[in-house]
Every structure is written in C-alpha cells, then in structure tokens.
Design a protein around this motif. Sequence first.
Motif, short mmCIF file in Angstrom:
data_model
loop_
_atom_site.label_atom_id
_atom_site.label_comp_id
_atom_site.label_asym_id
_atom_site.label_seq_id
_atom_site.Cartn_x
_atom_site.Cartn_y
_atom_site.Cartn_z
N ARG A 52 15.98 -1.54 3.71
CA ARG A 52 16.61 -0.71 4.73
C ARG A 52 15.64 -0.54 5.89
NH1 ARG A 52 18.66 4.09 1.98
NH2 ARG A 52 20.34 2.68 1.47
N LEU A 53 16.17 -0.56 7.10
CA LEU A 53 15.40 -0.37 8.32
C LEU A 53 16.20 0.55 9.23
CD1 LEU A 53 12.95 -1.30 10.10
CD2 LEU A 53 14.45 -3.09 10.95
N SER A 54 15.57 1.62 9.71
CA SER A 54 16.28 2.55 10.58
C SER A 54 15.31 3.23 11.54
CB SER A 54 17.03 3.60 9.77
OG SER A 54 16.13 4.36 9.00
N LEU A 55 15.83 3.75 12.61
CA LEU A 55 15.04 4.56 13.53
C LEU A 55 14.96 5.97 12.96
CD1 LEU A 55 16.32 3.54 17.06
CD2 LEU A 55 14.07 3.12 16.09
N ALA A 56 13.80 6.60 13.13
CA ALA A 56 13.63 7.95 12.58
C ALA A 56 12.65 8.72 13.44
CB ALA A 56 13.11 7.86 11.16
N LEU A 65 10.03 3.48 13.29
CA LEU A 65 10.86 2.81 12.30
C LEU A 65 10.59 3.37 10.91
CD1 LEU A 65 10.62 -0.91 13.43
CD2 LEU A 65 12.54 0.64 13.71
N ARG A 66 11.65 3.55 10.16
CA ARG A 66 11.56 3.90 8.75
C ARG A 66 12.00 2.66 7.98
NH1 ARG A 66 14.61 8.92 7.73
NH2 ARG A 66 12.66 9.90 8.31
N ARG A 67 11.11 2.20 7.09
CA ARG A 67 11.39 1.00 6.31
C ARG A 67 11.38 1.34 4.84
NH1 ARG A 67 7.58 -1.18 10.33
NH2 ARG A 67 8.60 -2.86 11.45
N HIS A 86 8.47 3.51 0.66
CA HIS A 86 9.11 4.08 1.83
C HIS A 86 8.04 4.31 2.90
CE1 HIS A 86 12.86 5.00 -0.38
NE2 HIS A 86 12.02 5.08 -1.40
N GLU A 88 7.13 5.39 6.91
CA GLU A 88 7.52 5.98 8.18
C GLU A 88 6.51 5.50 9.20
OE1 GLU A 88 8.05 10.18 8.25
OE2 GLU A 88 9.85 10.08 7.03
#
Length: 113
Positions: A52-56, A65-67, A86, A88
């Motif tokens: 999973r990859l998302s902006l945080a 990026l949160r990976r 996880h 951040e």
Amino acid sequence: MIEAMIMLVVVGTCAIVWQDVLRARDRAIAASRELCARAGVQLLDQSVSLRRLSLARLRGGGIGLRRQYTFEVSTNGSDRHRGSLHYEGRRLDNFSLPLRADDPSLASLTRLN
C-alpha cells in the motif's frame, strides 16, 4: 523547443521518482532482514513487496508518503507466515512478525529508524 524541455522535465521527474521507490524498497528489505534475524525467523524468497502507498500527514507536520510492505517468513523452515513493515516517510513506524512457538517474547526487538 518547448516540447523537448517539457519532455526532459517529465523524464527527469520519472527518474527521480523511480530512484526513490528503489531506495525505499532497499530500506524495507534491509529492515525485514534485520528484524527476522533478531526474531529468529527466516525471511523467505526475498519476498518483500509494496502492498500500500498513500499520502499522509507525518508526525513532523509535513506531508509525505506512507508505505506498507509485506513479506513472508518461516518460524520452523516448513511453514509460511506474513510479516509487515509500515513506513511514514523514511522512518519505520511499525512492524509485525509472527511469534515462534519456542520463543514467545519479542522483547529484544526494537524499532529501527
């Protein structure tokens, strides 16, 4: 002329993003190896993969990026279990590993930064 410059900027940006992705994966592989060694489990098949990859919003207040990476481990050589990392930004925020039946305490594991 302007089209060539735009294309150069696009290619350069893609190269920078690609390098960041490779460096992040290398950090995840190194962290998973170290955590598995400390826990006494075996990392299987170099199986670290981005899940999973998302902006945080990061703890420092910025945006990053949160990976989430997953990988497979074996506790006795004949089973398979899933572990995860996880991140951040560039900091390892959390991890999970299965417990070995003969060593239920992972108190010796500390967070990697």
